[in-house]
Enzyme design. Structure first.
Site, PDB file in Angstrom:
ATOM      1  N   SER A 126       0.841  -1.195   0.000  1.00  0.00           N
ATOM      2  CA  SER A 126       0.000   0.000   0.000  1.00  0.00           C
ATOM      3  C   SER A 126       0.873   1.240   0.000  1.00  0.00           C
ATOM      4  O   SER A 126       1.987   1.227   0.547  1.00  0.00           O
ATOM      5  CB  SER A 126      -0.856  -0.051   1.271  1.00  0.00           C
ATOM      6  OG  SER A 126      -1.415   1.199   1.535  1.00  0.00           O
ATOM      7  N   TYR A 151      -2.012  -0.312  10.921  1.00  0.00           N
ATOM      8  CA  TYR A 151      -2.226  -0.971   9.618  1.00  0.00           C
ATOM      9  C   TYR A 151      -1.035  -0.694   8.693  1.00  0.00           C
ATOM     10  O   TYR A 151      -0.465  -1.609   8.093  1.00  0.00           O
ATOM     11  CB  TYR A 151      -3.524  -0.459   8.967  1.00  0.00           C
ATOM     12  CG  TYR A 151      -3.635  -0.800   7.498  1.00  0.00           C
ATOM     13  CD1 TYR A 151      -3.955  -2.087   7.085  1.00  0.00           C
ATOM     14  CD2 TYR A 151      -3.386   0.162   6.505  1.00  0.00           C
ATOM     15  CE1 TYR A 151      -4.032  -2.409   5.729  1.00  0.00           C
ATOM     16  CE2 TYR A 151      -3.465  -0.147   5.160  1.00  0.00           C
ATOM     17  CZ  TYR A 151      -3.788  -1.435   4.772  1.00  0.00           C
ATOM     18  OH  TYR A 151      -3.854  -1.750   3.440  1.00  0.00           O
ATOM     19  N   LYS A 155       2.087  -3.204   6.903  1.00  0.00           N
ATOM     20  CA  LYS A 155       2.512  -3.285   5.489  1.00  0.00           C
ATOM     21  C   LYS A 155       4.014  -3.049   5.387  1.00  0.00           C
ATOM     22  O   LYS A 155       4.722  -3.691   4.608  1.00  0.00           O
ATOM     23  CB  LYS A 155       1.741  -2.284   4.623  1.00  0.00           C
ATOM     24  CG  LYS A 155       0.259  -2.595   4.484  1.00  0.00           C
ATOM     25  CD  LYS A 155      -0.001  -3.893   3.722  1.00  0.00           C
ATOM     26  CE  LYS A 155      -1.457  -4.262   3.664  1.00  0.00           C
ATOM     27  NZ  LYS A 155      -1.719  -5.599   3.136  1.00  0.00           N
TER      28      LYS A 155
HETATM   29  P1  NAD Z   1     -11.079  -6.817   1.777  1.00  0.00           P
HETATM   30  O1  NAD Z   1     -11.278  -6.690   3.246  1.00  0.00           O
HETATM   31  O2  NAD Z   1     -12.252  -6.598   0.887  1.00  0.00           O
HETATM   32  O3  NAD Z   1     -10.446  -8.241   1.434  1.00  0.00           O
HETATM   33  C1  NAD Z   1      -9.536  -8.897   2.272  1.00  0.00           C
HETATM   34  C2  NAD Z   1     -10.045 -10.324   2.465  1.00  0.00           C
HETATM   35  O4  NAD Z   1      -9.103 -11.043   3.265  1.00  0.00           O
HETATM   36  C3  NAD Z   1     -11.395 -10.389   3.183  1.00  0.00           C
HETATM   37  O5  NAD Z   1     -12.289 -11.134   2.397  1.00  0.00           O
HETATM   38  C4  NAD Z   1     -11.075 -11.091   4.504  1.00  0.00           C
HETATM   39  O6  NAD Z   1     -12.139 -11.903   4.938  1.00  0.00           O
HETATM   40  C5  NAD Z   1      -9.828 -11.890   4.144  1.00  0.00           C
HETATM   41  N1  NAD Z   1      -8.929 -12.190   5.271  1.00  0.00           N
HETATM   42  C6  NAD Z   1      -8.434 -11.340   6.201  1.00  0.00           C
HETATM   43  N2  NAD Z   1      -7.608 -11.999   7.034  1.00  0.00           N
HETATM   44  C7  NAD Z   1      -7.574 -13.301   6.618  1.00  0.00           C
HETATM   45  C8  NAD Z   1      -6.884 -14.448   7.053  1.00  0.00           C
HETATM   46  N3  NAD Z   1      -6.087 -14.431   8.126  1.00  0.00           N
HETATM   47  N4  NAD Z   1      -7.061 -15.615   6.387  1.00  0.00           N
HETATM   48  C9  NAD Z   1      -7.884 -15.664   5.311  1.00  0.00           C
HETATM   49  N5  NAD Z   1      -8.572 -14.594   4.842  1.00  0.00           N
HETATM   50  C10 NAD Z   1      -8.409 -13.425   5.493  1.00  0.00           C
HETATM   51  O7  NAD Z   1      -9.884  -5.825   1.393  1.00  0.00           O
HETATM   52  P2  NAD Z   1      -9.382  -5.346  -0.037  1.00  0.00           P
HETATM   53  O8  NAD Z   1      -9.711  -3.912  -0.193  1.00  0.00           O
HETATM   54  O9  NAD Z   1      -9.779  -6.313  -1.084  1.00  0.00           O
HETATM   55  O10 NAD Z   1      -7.812  -5.425   0.219  1.00  0.00           O
HETATM   56  C11 NAD Z   1      -7.029  -6.511  -0.243  1.00  0.00           C
HETATM   57  C12 NAD Z   1      -5.581  -6.264   0.120  1.00  0.00           C
HETATM   58  O11 NAD Z   1      -5.150  -5.031  -0.463  1.00  0.00           O
HETATM   59  C13 NAD Z   1      -5.311  -6.136   1.616  1.00  0.00           C
HETATM   60  O12 NAD Z   1      -4.065  -6.725   1.904  1.00  0.00           O
HETATM   61  C14 NAD Z   1      -5.248  -4.629   1.826  1.00  0.00           C
HETATM   62  O13 NAD Z   1      -4.468  -4.293   2.949  1.00  0.00           O
HETATM   63  C15 NAD Z   1      -4.588  -4.194   0.538  1.00  0.00           C
HETATM   64  N6  NAD Z   1      -4.857  -2.794   0.194  1.00  0.00           N
HETATM   65  C16 NAD Z   1      -6.146  -2.353   0.106  1.00  0.00           C
HETATM   66  C17 NAD Z   1      -6.391  -1.011  -0.213  1.00  0.00           C
HETATM   67  C18 NAD Z   1      -7.794  -0.478  -0.273  1.00  0.00           C
HETATM   68  O14 NAD Z   1      -7.960   0.746  -0.173  1.00  0.00           O
HETATM   69  N7  NAD Z   1      -8.813  -1.282  -0.457  1.00  0.00           N
HETATM   70  C19 NAD Z   1      -5.315  -0.144  -0.463  1.00  0.00           C
HETATM   71  C20 NAD Z   1      -4.016  -0.641  -0.371  1.00  0.00           C
HETATM   72  C21 NAD Z   1      -3.799  -1.979  -0.049  1.00  0.00           C
HETATM   73  C1  UD1 Z   2      -5.810   4.559   3.426  1.00  0.00           C
HETATM   74  C2  UD1 Z   2      -4.375   4.277   3.069  1.00  0.00           C
HETATM   75  C3  UD1 Z   2      -4.323   3.139   2.101  1.00  0.00           C
HETATM   76  C4  UD1 Z   2      -5.011   1.968   2.746  1.00  0.00           C
HETATM   77  C5  UD1 Z   2      -6.478   2.313   2.824  1.00  0.00           C
HETATM   78  C6  UD1 Z   2      -7.228   1.112   3.357  1.00  0.00           C
HETATM   79  C7  UD1 Z   2      -3.004   6.277   3.151  1.00  0.00           C
HETATM   80  C8  UD1 Z   2      -2.393   7.416   2.391  1.00  0.00           C
HETATM   81  N1  UD1 Z   2      -3.757   5.444   2.453  1.00  0.00           N
HETATM   82  O1  UD1 Z   2      -6.371   5.212   2.368  1.00  0.00           O
HETATM   83  O2  UD1 Z   2      -2.994   2.799   1.838  1.00  0.00           O
HETATM   84  O3  UD1 Z   2      -4.771   0.793   2.103  1.00  0.00           O
HETATM   85  O4  UD1 Z   2      -6.579   3.424   3.718  1.00  0.00           O
HETATM   86  O5  UD1 Z   2      -8.461   1.446   3.898  1.00  0.00           O
HETATM   87  O6  UD1 Z   2      -2.804   6.129   4.343  1.00  0.00           O
HETATM   88  N2  UD1 Z   2     -12.485  10.999   3.536  1.00  0.00           N
HETATM   89  C9  UD1 Z   2     -13.418  11.961   3.860  1.00  0.00           C
HETATM   90  N3  UD1 Z   2     -14.618  11.554   4.354  1.00  0.00           N
HETATM   91  C10 UD1 Z   2     -14.944  10.235   4.532  1.00  0.00           C
HETATM   92  C11 UD1 Z   2     -13.978   9.246   4.188  1.00  0.00           C
HETATM   93  C12 UD1 Z   2     -12.751   9.663   3.699  1.00  0.00           C
HETATM   94  O7  UD1 Z   2     -13.176  13.155   3.720  1.00  0.00           O
HETATM   95  O8  UD1 Z   2     -16.048   9.944   5.007  1.00  0.00           O
HETATM   96  C13 UD1 Z   2     -11.187  11.435   2.977  1.00  0.00           C
HETATM   97  C14 UD1 Z   2      -9.998  11.021   3.821  1.00  0.00           C
HETATM   98  O9  UD1 Z   2      -9.743  11.984   4.799  1.00  0.00           O
HETATM   99  C15 UD1 Z   2      -8.909  10.953   2.747  1.00  0.00           C
HETATM  100  C16 UD1 Z   2      -9.657  10.524   1.471  1.00  0.00           C
HETATM  101  O10 UD1 Z   2     -11.020  10.798   1.721  1.00  0.00           O
HETATM  102  O11 UD1 Z   2      -8.374  12.216   2.543  1.00  0.00           O
HETATM  103  C17 UD1 Z   2      -9.508   9.056   1.151  1.00  0.00           C
HETATM  104  O12 UD1 Z   2      -9.805   8.306   2.326  1.00  0.00           O
HETATM  105  P1  UD1 Z   2      -9.957   6.716   2.322  1.00  0.00           P
HETATM  106  O13 UD1 Z   2     -10.842   6.299   1.221  1.00  0.00           O
HETATM  107  O14 UD1 Z   2     -10.303   6.309   3.712  1.00  0.00           O
HETATM  108  O15 UD1 Z   2      -8.519   6.190   1.944  1.00  0.00           O
HETATM  109  P2  UD1 Z   2      -7.083   6.585   2.541  1.00  0.00           P
HETATM  110  O16 UD1 Z   2      -7.184   6.952   3.967  1.00  0.00           O
HETATM  111  O17 UD1 Z   2      -6.436   7.515   1.601  1.00  0.00           O
END
Ligand code: NAD
Ligand code: UD1
Length: 337
Positions: A126, A151, A155
């Protein structure tokens, strides 16, 4: 046909990537413990692809479960590891749970992979690993600043474990996602909110749908052009495609061991206010909002320098923010029904 283990494949990004894998001719084996998902996106994958998903419910921290899976599924060619807890806010409340789940999952998985001589590994990292970078757009060589949340720390620690373990013969790609948004164009899979991840786009669409009265924008006094935070929003389908290209990249490399990290973002910084207005422009639906206090732990501005992924993986974001917002809205309408 390559068999790829997809952990966390019942979740948001894992389900979209599983669709792309199936459509590209891979044979995914999907696992998830359903801690933050249920079977609904697996059903969606099956509807989109017309194929039954090879799904197994289990936990990445459960060594016996993984050993049995690797034994019964025959040779696995590579692993894409999505499974993790991802809520920044929840991680502040429950730091040990986050460290325990996210780090132990990785360690147990690597141990079992080594036992079965499975070497190719793609990790969901991330942009949060950078903290607030000194220079934006941020590139992969920027130093990791202190993570703003537990969190983010998980990572950083996972990336460090992966960097260290490459000597064990692993071939590893860490993909540093920026802000994934949107849904599959079919509206059969998308982002489902479990727990309270508090991500922006689901809040926008839920407010537009009347599930919430108002969106609160967290902070209007940042030193950005309109005072709201800047992020790099990327369509989840574009992000999913990056995983396929990362697999091809590993395939094309002859080294016995390697570690590479790539930013996966568009390179475009978009403010919260611009995104809210963009949603109304794309859908014609108004989103009532107010400007509230800053959210603790938020980084002011971060967006990607994606040149390394562009040139080495051959990856480019193809879909626009407007596409992503429309797809997110169509998915929300489906959920509302
Ligand atoms: P998500 O929560 O939708 O999916 C993650 C899945 O992992 C879930 O279905 C959960 O049940 C499963 N899980 C968690 N712990 C587990 C375990 N110990 N064993 C088996 N299954 C398990 O999240 P997502 O948005 O799809 O994110 C996927 C990956 O990408 C994560 O590693 C997250 O940290 C990373 N990531 C997400 C974002 C974002 O904004 N969505 C941004 C950067 C990185
Ligand atoms: C963060 C992490 C990202 C992580 C993700 C998982 C950073 C830079 N990014 O994303 O790596 O994997 O969370 O959840 O740390 N916001 C509002 N109102 C709301 C919700 C969000 O204003 O109700 C704003 C937040 O303040 C932010 C932007 O929207 O500025 C995006 O927020 P969000 O979607 O939560 O993602 P990040 O925090 O950027």
């Amino acid at each position: 046909m390559k068999k790829i283990l997809v952990t966390g494949g019942a979740g948001y990004i894992g389900s979209h990537t599983t669709v792309e894998l199936i459509q590209a001719g891979y044979e995914p084996v999907v696992i998830d413990n359903f801690i933050y998902s249920d079977g609904s996106l697996i059903t969606g994958i099956e509807k989109i692809t017309g194929k039954k998903v090879n799904f197994h419910k289990g936990d990445c921290r459960d060594k016996e479960f993984l050993v049995e899976l690797f034994k019964t599924q025959g040779p696995i060619d590579g692993v894409i590891h999505f499974a993790a807890l991802k809520s920044v806010g929840e991680s502040v409340q429950k730091p040990l749970l986050y460290h325990q789940n996210n780090i132990e999952s990785l360690l147990v998985l690597l141990e079992v992979m080594k036992q079965f001589n499975v070497r190719d590994f793609i990790f969901s990292s991330s942009c949060t690993v950078y903290g607030q970078p000194d220079h934006i757009p941020v590139n992969e060589s920027a130093p990791f600043k202190r993570a703003e949340s537990p969190y983010g720390a998980t990572k950083q620690i996972c990336e460090r474990i992966l960097e260290d373990s490459f000597v064990d013969g692993f071939r590893i790609v860490s993909l540093r996602y920026f802000n994934p948004i949107g849904a599959h164009k079919s509206s059969l899979i998308g982002e489902v909110q479990f727990g309270n991840p508090n991500n922006l786009v689901p809040y926008i669409t839920q407010t537009a749908a009347g599930w919430r009265d108002k969106l609160t924008i967290f902070g209007g006094d940042y030193s950005t052009p309109d005072g709201t935070c800047l992020r790099d929003y990327i369509h989840v389908t574009d992000l999913s495609v990056a995983h396929l290209l990362a697999l091809k990249f590993l395939d094309s490399r002859k080294e016995d061991t390697l570690y590479e990290a790539f930013n996966v973002g568009t390179g475009q910084g978009v403010s919260v206010l611009e995104l809210v207005k963009g949603f109304t422009h794309a859908t014609g639906v108004n989103v009532p909002y107010n400007i509230g206090a800053r959210r603790p732990g938020d980084v002011e501005k971060v967006f990607a320098d994606p040149k390394k992924a562009n040139s080495v993986l051959g990856w480019n974001a193809k879909l626009s923010i407007e596409d992503a917002l429309l797809d997110a809205w169509n998915w929300q309408k489906k959920l509302t029904k």
